[in-house]
Design an enzyme around this catalytic site. Structure first.
Site, PDB file in Angstrom:
ATOM      1  N   ASN A 112       2.752  -5.695   3.334  1.00 28.55           N
ATOM      2  CA  ASN A 112       2.282  -5.153   2.057  1.00 28.55           C
ATOM      3  C   ASN A 112       3.483  -4.895   1.163  1.00 28.55           C
ATOM      4  O   ASN A 112       4.549  -4.508   1.641  1.00 28.55           O
ATOM      5  CB  ASN A 112       1.545  -3.830   2.292  1.00 28.55           C
ATOM      6  CG  ASN A 112       1.001  -3.231   1.006  1.00 28.55           C
ATOM      7  OD1 ASN A 112       0.575  -3.944   0.093  1.00 28.55           O
ATOM      8  ND2 ASN A 112       1.016  -1.908   0.923  1.00 28.55           N
ATOM      9  N   THR A 113       3.286  -5.124  -0.130  1.00 27.95           N
ATOM     10  CA  THR A 113       4.324  -4.738  -1.075  1.00 27.95           C
ATOM     11  C   THR A 113       3.856  -3.508  -1.842  1.00 27.95           C
ATOM     12  O   THR A 113       2.728  -3.464  -2.350  1.00 27.95           O
ATOM     13  CB  THR A 113       4.701  -5.899  -2.021  1.00 27.95           C
ATOM     14  OG1 THR A 113       5.704  -5.426  -2.935  1.00 27.95           O
ATOM     15  CG2 THR A 113       3.523  -6.465  -2.781  1.00 27.95           C
ATOM     16  N   HIS A 114       4.722  -2.503  -1.876  1.00 22.59           N
ATOM     17  CA  HIS A 114       4.385  -1.225  -2.521  1.00 22.59           C
ATOM     18  C   HIS A 114       5.391  -0.947  -3.631  1.00 22.59           C
ATOM     19  O   HIS A 114       6.596  -1.178  -3.457  1.00 22.59           O
ATOM     20  CB  HIS A 114       4.426  -0.099  -1.479  1.00 22.59           C
ATOM     21  CG  HIS A 114       4.155   1.241  -2.070  1.00 22.59           C
ATOM     22  ND1 HIS A 114       2.953   1.561  -2.668  1.00 22.59           N
ATOM     23  CD2 HIS A 114       4.936   2.357  -2.197  1.00 22.59           C
ATOM     24  CE1 HIS A 114       3.001   2.805  -3.119  1.00 22.59           C
ATOM     25  NE2 HIS A 114       4.188   3.309  -2.836  1.00 22.59           N
ATOM     26  N   ASP A 146       0.990  -0.624   9.198  1.00 26.78           N
ATOM     27  CA  ASP A 146       0.479  -0.009  10.422  1.00 26.78           C
ATOM     28  C   ASP A 146      -0.725   0.854  10.043  1.00 26.78           C
ATOM     29  O   ASP A 146      -1.251   0.732   8.932  1.00 26.78           O
ATOM     30  CB  ASP A 146       1.584   0.760  11.165  1.00 26.78           C
ATOM     31  CG  ASP A 146       2.081   1.970  10.389  1.00 26.78           C
ATOM     32  OD1 ASP A 146       1.464   2.324   9.357  1.00 26.78           O
ATOM     33  OD2 ASP A 146       3.089   2.566  10.815  1.00 26.78           O
ATOM     34  N   ASP A 150       1.147   3.390   3.943  1.00 30.99           N
ATOM     35  CA  ASP A 150       2.497   2.972   3.521  1.00 30.99           C
ATOM     36  C   ASP A 150       3.587   3.491   4.462  1.00 30.99           C
ATOM     37  O   ASP A 150       4.661   3.900   4.021  1.00 30.99           O
ATOM     38  CB  ASP A 150       2.764   3.429   2.071  1.00 30.99           C
ATOM     39  CG  ASP A 150       1.792   2.806   1.082  1.00 30.99           C
ATOM     40  OD1 ASP A 150       1.300   1.700   1.352  1.00 30.99           O
ATOM     41  OD2 ASP A 150       1.534   3.416   0.032  1.00 30.99           O
TER      42      ASP A 150
HETATM   43  C1  GRF Z   1       2.079  -4.201  -7.287  1.00 34.23           C
HETATM   44  O1  GRF Z   1       3.075  -3.572  -8.055  1.00 34.23           O
HETATM   45  C2  GRF Z   1       1.856  -3.467  -5.991  1.00 34.23           C
HETATM   46  O2  GRF Z   1       2.983  -2.841  -5.510  1.00 34.23           O
HETATM   47  C3  GRF Z   1       0.841  -2.446  -6.398  1.00 34.23           C
HETATM   48  O3  GRF Z   1      -0.007  -3.134  -7.272  1.00 34.23           O
HETATM   49  C4  GRF Z   1       0.729  -4.118  -7.962  1.00 34.23           C
HETATM   50  C5  GRF Z   1      -0.044  -5.400  -7.878  1.00 34.23           C
HETATM   51  O4  GRF Z   1       0.243  -6.204  -8.962  1.00 34.23           O
HETATM   52  N1  GRF Z   1       0.171  -1.913  -5.244  1.00 34.23           N
HETATM   53  P1  GRF Z   1      -0.330  -7.673  -9.064  1.00 34.23           P
HETATM   54  O5  GRF Z   1      -1.836  -7.603  -8.873  1.00 34.23           O
HETATM   55  O6  GRF Z   1       0.339  -8.509  -8.022  1.00 34.23           O
HETATM   56  O7  GRF Z   1       0.021  -8.114 -10.449  1.00 34.23           O
END
Ligand code: GRF
Length: 205
Positions: A112-114, A146, A150
């Site tokens: 996941n990217t946060h 996990d 986050d």
């Molecule tokens: C990202 O910045 C992510 O970290 C957050 O929502 C955003 C998603 O952006 N949870 P997108 O839909 O990829 O433009």
């Protein structure tokens, strides 16, 4: 020697899908080593799904409301993702926490990217919370998911400055630019080089 088959990515989205788009663009280069084989969402009518369709990538939607229980939704999501035999599942702005069935199937390859520098500011308002706290540096964190919110092992982090006149929108946008580059860079490295996780430390050889 022939090149190995590209790694199979399933990307999960809930919104605009700009991170998904960055991955779709990167996978156009065969040297990147991956292809997006499906995009899943928890809701209809989002730009992320349009981006997938425009790229000719199959999509599926599993809305929590369509299932009797959260566990039923979780199991259905896991089974729809499994149909595409992913090497890596990428949550890119996917706003749902997955449950036990999904983690049993993909917990070893779900990232996941946060949009905050974890462990600070978990949850869905990373940039807003960072701004309210008054931090001078914000950023994005890529991690293995996990069972917590986050809390999983961190793959990579990227920092951006917080400027005096930032609003939630300007900071969010600055983070997203850095976040997309990090996502593309590290997804490529993970699929091409592999990884190990020991005592929470993620290492890419
Ligand atoms: C990202 O910045 C992510 O970290 C957050 O929502 C955003 C998603 O952006 N949870 P997108 O839909 O990829 O433009």
């Amino acid at each position: 020697m022939t090149d190995p088959a590209p790694a199979r990515l399933v990307v999960l989205v809930s919104g605009s899908g700009s991170n998904l788009q960055a991955l779709l663009d990167a996978t156009a280069d065969p040297a990147y080593g991956a292809q997006v084989v499906a995009v899943g969402a928890d809701r209809d009518g989002i730009a992320g799904l349009d981006r997938a369709k425009a790229a000719g990538v199959p999509t599926f939607v599993d809305s929590v409301k369509a299932y009797e229980t959260r566990d039923d939704w979780d199991a259905a999501l896991a089974s729809h993702v499994a149909e595409h035999k992913p090497d890596l599942v990428v949550s890119a702005g996917f706003l749902k926490l997955v449950g036990p069935a999904f983690l049993a199937a993909f917990g070893d390859r779900y990232i996941n990217t946060h949009n905050a520098l974890l462990p600070a500011f978990p949850g869905i308002h990373g940039p807003r919370d960072a701004l309210a706290y008054g931090v001078k540096i914000a950023g994005a964190t890529l991690f293995f998911v996990d069972a917590g919110v986050d809390t999983g092992p961190i793959i990579a982090q990227v920092a951006v400055p917080v400027l005096d006149d930032d609003t939630e929108e300007t900071l969010t946008e600055r983070i997203k630019v850095a976040e997309r580059a990090q996502l593309v860079d590290y997804v490529g490295r993970l699929v091409r080089e592999g990884w190990t996780i020991q005592d929470r430390k993620v290492r890419i050889p």
